[in-house]
Scaffold this active site. Structure first.
Site, PDB file in Angstrom:
ATOM      1  N   ASN A   1     -46.936  16.870   1.049  1.00 27.50           N
ATOM      2  CA  ASN A   1     -47.192  15.281   0.661  1.00 27.50           C
ATOM      3  C   ASN A   1     -46.811  14.341   1.752  1.00 27.50           C
ATOM      4  O   ASN A   1     -47.149  13.081   1.431  1.00 27.50           O
ATOM      5  CB  ASN A   1     -46.684  14.812  -0.633  1.00 27.50           C
ATOM      6  CG  ASN A   1     -47.151  15.734  -1.788  1.00 27.50           C
ATOM      7  OD1 ASN A   1     -48.232  15.539  -2.096  1.00 27.50           O
ATOM      8  ND2 ASN A   1     -46.392  16.597  -2.470  1.00 27.50           N
TER       9      ASN A   1
ATOM     10  N   ASP B   1     -35.041  35.235  -5.234  1.00 26.22           N
ATOM     11  CA  ASP B   1     -35.448  34.462  -4.239  1.00 26.22           C
ATOM     12  C   ASP B   1     -35.077  34.866  -2.904  1.00 26.22           C
ATOM     13  O   ASP B   1     -35.372  34.536  -1.713  1.00 26.22           O
ATOM     14  CB  ASP B   1     -34.402  33.164  -4.604  1.00 26.22           C
ATOM     15  CG  ASP B   1     -35.386  31.829  -4.558  1.00 26.22           C
ATOM     16  OD1 ASP B   1     -36.523  31.973  -4.815  1.00 26.22           O
ATOM     17  OD2 ASP B   1     -34.796  30.556  -4.591  1.00 26.22           O
TER      18      ASP B   1
ATOM     19  N   ASN C   1     -36.601  19.806  -2.551  1.00 25.25           N
ATOM     20  CA  ASN C   1     -35.234  19.250  -2.719  1.00 25.25           C
ATOM     21  C   ASN C   1     -34.401  20.037  -1.867  1.00 25.25           C
ATOM     22  O   ASN C   1     -33.672  19.602  -0.857  1.00 25.25           O
ATOM     23  CB  ASN C   1     -35.139  19.125  -4.064  1.00 25.25           C
ATOM     24  CG  ASN C   1     -34.504  17.766  -4.491  1.00 25.25           C
ATOM     25  OD1 ASN C   1     -33.846  16.804  -3.627  1.00 25.25           O
ATOM     26  ND2 ASN C   1     -34.807  17.215  -5.391  1.00 25.25           N
TER      27      ASN C   1
END
Ligand code: AMP
Length: 320
Positions: free
Chosen positions: A244, A57, A120
């Site tokens: 979204n 990451d 999140n």
């Protein structure tokens, strides 16, 4: 893998050297890296002949210049303890940066993007010519934006303040900032943006404030990261919220008029549920919604590594 430290600048085939280098990063990610290692070691024991690939990451952000990754504290903490900004969500930022170039017909190697990965966990990134030049997360994924349960940036003296005023331990403060803050802490309701948008529509004051703080901080971060770009080819929204939530996109862009950004409400409303596209008003800089696909990027890295020649003996990893 969550953390590759400074050893890993790209994905790599796992061999004994890579495994040792991954073990050396455990102090930087004491909660995540041991779990990742357990998976690797178990798979190695069960399938010793199967090649394994590690995708980090942090790796994409290893191209940040030193003035972006160093904290303004004495050098020995960096040299002796690795205290610097690493950044996270690199696989997602890299993927959507490449997709943006594909979708707009620009060359990855000659394009400049601001990306906002809003899930999140949330982070922003400045990408120049396919390389990360700055990002909002730091030594840990707590720095930067307000997130689902993480506070993002707070005054670093908050730790000593809470210890002094409430007598709290580091563990308690850690828990507060990582697990009880962000959207959940501000709203007192939920870490889920969907629930907060519904509560806001019903007039819930704290849910409304949580969304306002989230969007303002996001805009501030994007404006700050614009310092790392020679020009702006577009801003990219991704992650569960970025893909979204027309509300979050519209509210954050509304704070960025000085960058010339303006949204097209019809296009903004259309780009939900996996639909990608441009949502900027005509004649204004590009605003793009691009669903992330970290799994695909991991698969592409894996394929590239399986096809590549043997690693350089001095490097713990092969280039992807
Ligand atoms: P991720 O970590 O990328 O799966 O994203 C999780 C976040 O996306 C949560 O905060 C969800 O509330 C948010 N999310 C998913 N769908 C929607 C939606 N339709 N509207 C607003 N937020 C959404």
């Amino acid at each position: 893998m969550v953390h590759g430290g400074e050893q890993f600048t790209q994905s790599c085939l796992i061999d004994a050297r890579a495994l040792a280098a991954i073990r050396a990063t455990v102090p930087l990610a004491p909660l995540h890296n041991p779990q990742n290692l357990l998976g690797i070691e178990t798979a190695l024991a069960l399938f010793p002949d199967l090649p394994q690939v590690a995708v980090f990451d942090t790796a994409f952000h290893q191209s940040m210049p030193e003035h972006a990754y160093r904290y303004a504290i004495p050098e020995r903490f960096y040299r002796e303890h690795g205290v610097r900004r690493y950044g996270f969500h690199g696989t997602s930022h890299r993927y959507v940066g490449q997709r943006a170039a594909e979708l707009t017909g620009l060359e990855v190697g000659d394009s400049c993007w601001l990306t906002a990965h809003l899930g999140n966990g949330c982070s922003t990134c400045a990408i120049v010519d396919g390389q990360s030049r700055d990002t909002s997360m730091g030594l840990t994924p707590l720095e930067g934006l307000a997130m689902g349960t993480r506070s993002g940036d707070v005054d670093p003296n908050l730790h000593s303040h809470l210890a002094r005023v409430l007598g709290w331990s580091l563990k308690e403060i850690d828990h507060l900032l990582n697990s009880e803050s962000g959207l959940l802490g501000l709203s007192g309701l939920s870490n889920d943006m969907r629930s907060l948008e519904q509560a806001r529509a019903r007039g819930h004051r704290q849910a409304t404030l949580a969304i306002e703080v989230f969007c303002y901080r996001l805009a501030k971060s994007l404006a700050a990261l614009s310092c790392a770009l020679p020009r702006l080819d577009g801003v990219i929204f991704t992650g569960g919220i970025g893909e979204n939530s027309p509300l979050v996109r519209a509210k954050s862009v509304a704070h960025l008029g000085l960058l010339g950004l303006a949204i097209d409400n019809t296009a903004n409303a259309r780009c939900v549920g996996g639909v990608s596209g441009a949502i900027n008003a005509p004649g204004h800089p590009r605003l793009l919604v691009i669903p992330t696909n970290e799994e695909k990027q991991i698969a592409l890295d894996t394929l590239a590594l399986l096809d590549s020649p043997a690693p350089d003996k001095d490097s713990p990893c092969r280039p992807s």
